[in-house]
Enzyme design. Sequence first.
Site, PDB file in Angstrom:
ATOM      1  N   ARG A  22      11.309  25.739  -2.154  1.00  0.00           N
ATOM      2  CA  ARG A  22      12.113  26.040  -3.530  1.00  0.00           C
ATOM      3  C   ARG A  22      11.939  27.634  -3.983  1.00  0.00           C
ATOM      4  O   ARG A  22      12.854  27.798  -5.024  1.00  0.00           O
ATOM      5  CB  ARG A  22      11.316  25.052  -4.656  1.00  0.00           C
ATOM      6  CG  ARG A  22      11.708  23.838  -4.326  1.00  0.00           C
ATOM      7  CD  ARG A  22      10.794  22.779  -5.484  1.00  0.00           C
ATOM      8  NE  ARG A  22       9.550  22.420  -4.869  1.00  0.00           N
ATOM      9  CZ  ARG A  22       8.266  21.883  -5.508  1.00  0.00           C
ATOM     10  NH1 ARG A  22       8.648  21.787  -6.747  1.00  0.00           N
ATOM     11  NH2 ARG A  22       7.246  21.768  -5.020  1.00  0.00           N
ATOM     12  N   GLY A  89       0.278  18.402   6.719  1.00  0.00           N
ATOM     13  CA  GLY A  89      -0.233  17.859   5.692  1.00  0.00           C
ATOM     14  C   GLY A  89      -1.645  18.961   5.197  1.00  0.00           C
ATOM     15  O   GLY A  89      -1.963  19.471   6.211  1.00  0.00           O
ATOM     16  N   THR A  90      -2.310  18.420   4.057  1.00  0.00           N
ATOM     17  CA  THR A  90      -3.247  19.352   3.634  1.00  0.00           C
ATOM     18  C   THR A  90      -4.535  19.204   4.479  1.00  0.00           C
ATOM     19  O   THR A  90      -5.359  20.254   4.716  1.00  0.00           O
ATOM     20  CB  THR A  90      -3.748  19.297   2.157  1.00  0.00           C
ATOM     21  OG1 THR A  90      -3.771  17.758   1.953  1.00  0.00           O
ATOM     22  CG2 THR A  90      -2.434  19.849   1.140  1.00  0.00           C
ATOM     23  N   GLY A 113      -3.171  29.179  -1.466  1.00  0.00           N
ATOM     24  CA  GLY A 113      -2.616  30.316  -1.519  1.00  0.00           C
ATOM     25  C   GLY A 113      -1.654  30.522  -2.597  1.00  0.00           C
ATOM     26  O   GLY A 113      -1.217  31.530  -2.832  1.00  0.00           O
ATOM     27  N   TYR A 375      14.936  71.966  -9.459  1.00  0.00           N
ATOM     28  CA  TYR A 375      14.409  71.199  -8.334  1.00  0.00           C
ATOM     29  C   TYR A 375      13.470  72.004  -7.450  1.00  0.00           C
ATOM     30  O   TYR A 375      13.923  73.226  -7.124  1.00  0.00           O
ATOM     31  CB  TYR A 375      15.718  70.883  -7.379  1.00  0.00           C
ATOM     32  CG  TYR A 375      15.060  70.353  -6.002  1.00  0.00           C
ATOM     33  CD1 TYR A 375      14.395  68.957  -6.302  1.00  0.00           C
ATOM     34  CD2 TYR A 375      15.444  70.837  -5.095  1.00  0.00           C
ATOM     35  CE1 TYR A 375      13.953  68.399  -4.913  1.00  0.00           C
ATOM     36  CE2 TYR A 375      14.938  70.156  -3.715  1.00  0.00           C
ATOM     37  CZ  TYR A 375      14.180  69.281  -3.824  1.00  0.00           C
ATOM     38  OH  TYR A 375      13.627  68.632  -2.817  1.00  0.00           O
ATOM     39  N   ASN A 395      15.657  73.842  -0.120  1.00  0.00           N
ATOM     40  CA  ASN A 395      14.355  73.646   1.171  1.00  0.00           C
ATOM     41  C   ASN A 395      15.071  73.093   2.427  1.00  0.00           C
ATOM     42  O   ASN A 395      14.364  73.005   3.467  1.00  0.00           O
ATOM     43  CB  ASN A 395      13.470  72.612   0.475  1.00  0.00           C
ATOM     44  CG  ASN A 395      13.892  71.326  -0.042  1.00  0.00           C
ATOM     45  OD1 ASN A 395      15.253  71.203  -0.357  1.00  0.00           O
ATOM     46  ND2 ASN A 395      13.417  70.327   0.190  1.00  0.00           N
ATOM     47  N   TYR A 396      16.421  72.701   2.374  1.00  0.00           N
ATOM     48  CA  TYR A 396      16.917  71.804   3.393  1.00  0.00           C
ATOM     49  C   TYR A 396      18.143  72.694   3.924  1.00  0.00           C
ATOM     50  O   TYR A 396      18.991  72.924   3.328  1.00  0.00           O
ATOM     51  CB  TYR A 396      17.400  70.491   2.895  1.00  0.00           C
ATOM     52  CG  TYR A 396      18.028  69.491   4.083  1.00  0.00           C
ATOM     53  CD1 TYR A 396      17.233  69.399   5.184  1.00  0.00           C
ATOM     54  CD2 TYR A 396      19.110  68.914   3.853  1.00  0.00           C
ATOM     55  CE1 TYR A 396      17.564  68.521   6.235  1.00  0.00           C
ATOM     56  CE2 TYR A 396      19.617  68.086   4.922  1.00  0.00           C
ATOM     57  CZ  TYR A 396      18.746  67.800   5.919  1.00  0.00           C
ATOM     58  OH  TYR A 396      19.262  66.930   7.002  1.00  0.00           O
ATOM     59  N   SER A 414      16.700  82.490 -14.942  1.00  0.00           N
ATOM     60  CA  SER A 414      17.313  81.072 -14.921  1.00  0.00           C
ATOM     61  C   SER A 414      18.312  80.978 -13.829  1.00  0.00           C
ATOM     62  O   SER A 414      18.853  82.093 -13.570  1.00  0.00           O
ATOM     63  CB  SER A 414      18.312  80.933 -16.265  1.00  0.00           C
ATOM     64  OG  SER A 414      17.036  80.853 -17.380  1.00  0.00           O
TER      65      SER A 414
HETATM   66  C1  UD1 Z   1      -1.493  18.535  -3.321  1.00  0.00           C
HETATM   67  C2  UD1 Z   1      -2.576  17.105  -3.051  1.00  0.00           C
HETATM   68  C3  UD1 Z   1      -2.445  16.851  -4.814  1.00  0.00           C
HETATM   69  C4  UD1 Z   1      -2.748  17.638  -5.880  1.00  0.00           C
HETATM   70  C5  UD1 Z   1      -1.908  18.835  -5.543  1.00  0.00           C
HETATM   71  C6  UD1 Z   1      -1.915  19.892  -6.537  1.00  0.00           C
HETATM   72  C7  UD1 Z   1      -2.798  16.405  -1.149  1.00  0.00           C
HETATM   73  C8  UD1 Z   1      -2.451  15.100  -0.008  1.00  0.00           C
HETATM   74  N1  UD1 Z   1      -2.114  16.085  -2.212  1.00  0.00           N
HETATM   75  O1  UD1 Z   1      -0.248  17.805  -3.457  1.00  0.00           O
HETATM   76  O2  UD1 Z   1      -3.377  15.417  -4.766  1.00  0.00           O
HETATM   77  O3  UD1 Z   1      -2.627  17.021  -7.076  1.00  0.00           O
HETATM   78  O4  UD1 Z   1      -2.101  19.422  -4.311  1.00  0.00           O
HETATM   79  O5  UD1 Z   1      -1.260  20.818  -6.421  1.00  0.00           O
HETATM   80  O6  UD1 Z   1      -3.425  17.430  -0.659  1.00  0.00           O
HETATM   81  N2  UD1 Z   1      -0.100  23.363   2.752  1.00  0.00           N
HETATM   82  C9  UD1 Z   1      -0.554  23.789   4.100  1.00  0.00           C
HETATM   83  N3  UD1 Z   1      -0.140  23.108   5.068  1.00  0.00           N
HETATM   84  C10 UD1 Z   1       0.297  21.885   4.984  1.00  0.00           C
HETATM   85  C11 UD1 Z   1       0.515  21.398   3.859  1.00  0.00           C
HETATM   86  C12 UD1 Z   1       0.397  22.183   2.788  1.00  0.00           C
HETATM   87  O7  UD1 Z   1      -0.878  24.812   4.250  1.00  0.00           O
HETATM   88  O8  UD1 Z   1       0.628  21.035   6.206  1.00  0.00           O
HETATM   89  C13 UD1 Z   1      -0.681  24.175   1.738  1.00  0.00           C
HETATM   90  C14 UD1 Z   1       0.666  24.546   0.867  1.00  0.00           C
HETATM   91  O9  UD1 Z   1       1.058  25.784   1.410  1.00  0.00           O
HETATM   92  C15 UD1 Z   1      -0.004  24.615  -0.434  1.00  0.00           C
HETATM   93  C16 UD1 Z   1      -0.952  23.537  -0.563  1.00  0.00           C
HETATM   94  O10 UD1 Z   1      -1.270  23.154   0.945  1.00  0.00           O
HETATM   95  O11 UD1 Z   1      -0.557  25.845  -0.986  1.00  0.00           O
HETATM   96  C17 UD1 Z   1      -0.649  22.363  -1.149  1.00  0.00           C
HETATM   97  O12 UD1 Z   1       0.169  21.725  -0.572  1.00  0.00           O
HETATM   98  P1  UD1 Z   1       1.401  20.955  -1.411  1.00  0.00           P
HETATM   99  O13 UD1 Z   1       2.668  20.214  -0.537  1.00  0.00           O
HETATM  100  O14 UD1 Z   1       2.001  21.678  -2.504  1.00  0.00           O
HETATM  101  O15 UD1 Z   1       0.611  19.668  -1.831  1.00  0.00           O
HETATM  102  P2  UD1 Z   1       1.015  18.398  -2.901  1.00  0.00           P
HETATM  103  O16 UD1 Z   1       1.885  17.665  -1.905  1.00  0.00           O
HETATM  104  O17 UD1 Z   1       1.678  19.188  -3.994  1.00  0.00           O
END
Ligand code: UD1
Length: 471
Positions: A22, A89-90, A113, A375, A395-396, A414
């Site tokens: 986004r 995923g996280t 981050g 200058y 200078n150049y 001047s």
């Molecule tokens: C996550 C939480 C959610 C919480 C929300 C708060 C999970 C499954 N859900 O959701 O419960 O309310 O944050 O903001 O954890 N990232 C990675 N690698 C990945 C996925 C994500 O590094 O594979 C990083 C993203 O860059 C970001 C952070 O983890 O900085 C969170 O990821 P994001 O996708 O925003 O999590 P949400 O789905 O919003």
Amino acid sequence: MLDSPMTSQLACVVLCAGKGTRMKSDLPKVLHPLLGKPLCAYSIERAFELGASPVVAVVGHGAERVTQTLQKAFAGKPLSFALQANQRGTGDAVAQAKNALQGFDGPVLILYGDVPLLTRATLEKLLEAYRAEKGALALLSIEMDHPHGYGRLVRRDGALQEIVEQKDATVEQQAIREVNAGIYVADAKFLFEAVSQLKPQNAQGELYLTDIVKAAARSGSIAVVKASVEETQGINDKAQLADATKVMRNRVNGIHMRNGVTLLDPATTYIEDGVTLGADTVIGPLVSIGAGCVIGANVHIGQGCVLTQSTVHDGAELKPYSVLEEAVVGMKNRIGPFSRLRPGTELAEDVHIGNFVETKKARLGKGTKANHLAYLGDAEIGQGTNVGAGTITCNYDGYKKHLTQIGDNVFIGSDTQLVAPVKVGNGAIIGAGATITENVPDDALALSRAPQVIKEGWAQRRRELLGDKKK
Ligand code: UD1
Ligand code: CA
């Protein structure tokens, strides 16, 4: 001395792998600057403030660029990197930090981050709660009127049981207003065991870090610490980035004002994180001061000045709309209005630089003045010298830059051009309108303009010839 991972009390994992779609930008989201620093640098700084060692940044999208930027920004700090090649995923992201934390068996702080506004105080509360609860996990929660998109905290008899993501929540669960901020402290052994067991059995087919909550709830109670919506706000687009910048800017301005700096209009003052300002310094409206600038005490910075990587010593005055870049302004200097000091400008005490004067790689000695329209590039100028209006160091030569050296107590008339390389000795005087191509000895007068010629009545005769009746 840095703690070795084995003896450190705390480690940290910062999730920086996400794509940030986004933001609609070629720049990885976590590198977008917020008040002069990459977004993710804020979380990493907080971790180091809390004594975390090591801090592991999990990188993925734009990994090479993110790694390079952070290595440079945190040179000498115990920052390491783990690659999450595919953003699954996280939970998967955290799992990638396992090797980097091999042998560490204390608490691991998990930060995002893209959540830059978290305060040290809130993180300290979270760590305290973790220690007091003696469980495997503690996390930050937020109360939200519109919790859409967040993971909901599901409790039974008051105790946290699990976190259910928006897309997996039942209608009743969707009504829960207590949500997950995504910031945790977890016991290292528990954490890496739990993330290794995750299954992508959910609406998004991801490995949810939030699923470790169920495992933690089975083994003990989970400490939940409330945080504000503002400080846990994640940055997903440029509008949110601007909102966060405003919050951070107010915080930074507040710190300076409490330290004795006067901001005449804080709402339009843009001071990046990492600027030093002395007491009794006064800053006018619309001033912008970049990270790394060092400004002394009793300095006046007038409206519209822009400073990057510059030093301004005590008692100096920058009049409105002066622009400084990698410049050093000496004590009690008078600069501007409309001066441009470019890289390599070094001004001693009591120097005056006036309107529409540009300097570059120029060293000016004590009390020297260049007040109008000049200058001065690749120039070394002594003390007490006066540089007249319209003076230019040439200078150049089209190929190379050359040095102009001017001694002490010199008077440069001047509209003089100094064709470098050239030297003007101490105490010399250069008559106005000179083109100086040869060295001028000490105490000499140098003139290069053609002698003036007077032709009496010439103008009158010309008018008569042209039939001009004006006079
Ligand atoms: C996550 C939480 C959610 C919480 C929300 C708060 C999970 C499954 N859900 O959701 O419960 O309310 O944050 O903001 O954890 N990232 C990675 N690698 C990945 C996925 C994500 O590094 O594979 C990083 C993203 O860059 C970001 C952070 O983890 O900085 C969170 O990821 P994001 O996708 O925003 O999590 P949400 O789905 O919003
Ligand atoms: Ca998010």
